[in-house]
Design an enzyme around this catalytic site. Structure first.
Site, PDB file in Angstrom:
ATOM      1  N   ASP A   1       0.826  -1.205   0.000  1.00 47.25           N
ATOM      2  CA  ASP A   1       0.000   0.000   0.000  1.00 47.25           C
ATOM      3  C   ASP A   1       0.858   1.252   0.000  1.00 47.25           C
ATOM      4  O   ASP A   1       1.913   1.286   0.626  1.00 47.25           O
ATOM      5  CB  ASP A   1      -0.911  -0.023   1.239  1.00 47.25           C
TER       6      ASP A   1
ATOM      7  N   HIS B   1       3.102   3.558  -9.021  1.00 45.76           N
ATOM      8  CA  HIS B   1       2.968   2.124  -9.291  1.00 45.76           C
ATOM      9  C   HIS B   1       4.225   1.581  -9.971  1.00 45.76           C
ATOM     10  O   HIS B   1       4.633   0.445  -9.713  1.00 45.76           O
ATOM     11  CB  HIS B   1       1.737   1.866 -10.165  1.00 45.76           C
TER      12      HIS B   1
ATOM     13  N   LEU C   1      11.503 -20.664  -4.205  1.00 45.82           N
ATOM     14  CA  LEU C   1      10.618 -19.633  -3.666  1.00 45.82           C
ATOM     15  C   LEU C   1       9.358 -19.624  -4.512  1.00 45.82           C
ATOM     16  O   LEU C   1       9.428 -19.672  -5.743  1.00 45.82           O
ATOM     17  CB  LEU C   1      11.282 -18.253  -3.703  1.00 45.82           C
TER      18      LEU C   1
END
Length: 231
Positions: free
Chosen positions: A17, A34, A128
């Site tokens: 956020d 972004h 991962l």
């Protein structure tokens, strides 16, 4: 220092956020925020692998985010397609699997194609596992699970069998949830899976979340006493 870590969470979930606020504070368009946030995703993935985290779930786009200005939504979708195509070689070289969870309805065809390509080409990677929440809603996931159960004609459901109907039932529940930007809520994110997850909130905006901030969260996590309802 990484050397001081003695309790590494197996699965870390992150609500990324603050991209828009980061850009606004600098007099820039939200889309620029972004783009900076995408850079943070890459270094976060690298660091997670470095310290031995096995799963990392990133909340990229919620079902509620469709209410944002169309220009911003389009930019986010385009960024996602660009990132997948650009970083796919890196993911494969580093044995990183990419998975997506959320509803596919409404996503661009180019986004769906990029998602499928990424999942197909990294399916054998295992060091991962990165899960991207895209067009995702925790409530919607539970509703979708219930509808699957209704169609299956199962006579009885318990907690363990219910999870088999979630989007990614094979993924263990998060040990730690991190939310950036100072907001202290979980915003409809993996509601079922967060039942016993440790929560960590930081005021740092997502584009500024770096290794040092990640370490702070991990140090805080290893100080917790996780009893899961026991004494």
């Amino acid at each position: 220092m990484i050397e001081n870590l003695f309790k590494i969470p197996e699965h870390v979930a992150i609500i990324m956020d603050g991209n828009g606020r980061w850009a606004k504070m600098r007099g820039l368009d939200r889309v620029y925020g972004h783009r900076e946030g995408v850079k943070t995703v890459e270094r976060t993935i690298k660091f997670a692998k470095k310290v031995g985290i096995k799963y990392i779930t990133l909340f990229a786009f919620s079902t509620e985010n469709w209410q944002r200005p169309i220009e911003e939504v389009n930019a986010i979708m385009q960024l996602l397609v660009e990132y997948i195509h650009e970083k796919l070689p890196f993911l494969k070289e580093n044995d990183i699997k990419l998975l997506f969870m959320g509803r596919k309805e409404g996503l661009w065809d180019s986004v769906l194609e990029a998602m499928k390509k990424a999942e197909d080409e990294t399916k054998n990677c295992s060091s991962l596992i990165v899960i991207i929440g895209l067009n995702y809603s925790g409530k919607a996931e539970i509703v979708d699970a219930v509808n699957k159960i209704l169609k299956s004609n199962v006579e009885k459901i318990d907690e363990e069998s219910f999870r088999n109907y979630l989007y990614l039932p094979e993924i263990p529940d998060p040990d730690l949830l991190i939310r950036t930007s100072g907001e202290k809520r979980i915003s409809n994110f993996i509601l079922w899976q967060l039942a016993y997850t440790e929560l960590y909130f930081t005021d740092v905006l997502w584009p500024d979340f770096d290794e040092e901030e990640f370490l702070k969260a991990l140090y805080d996590y290893q100080s917790r006493d996780r009893r899961f309802g026991r004494v």
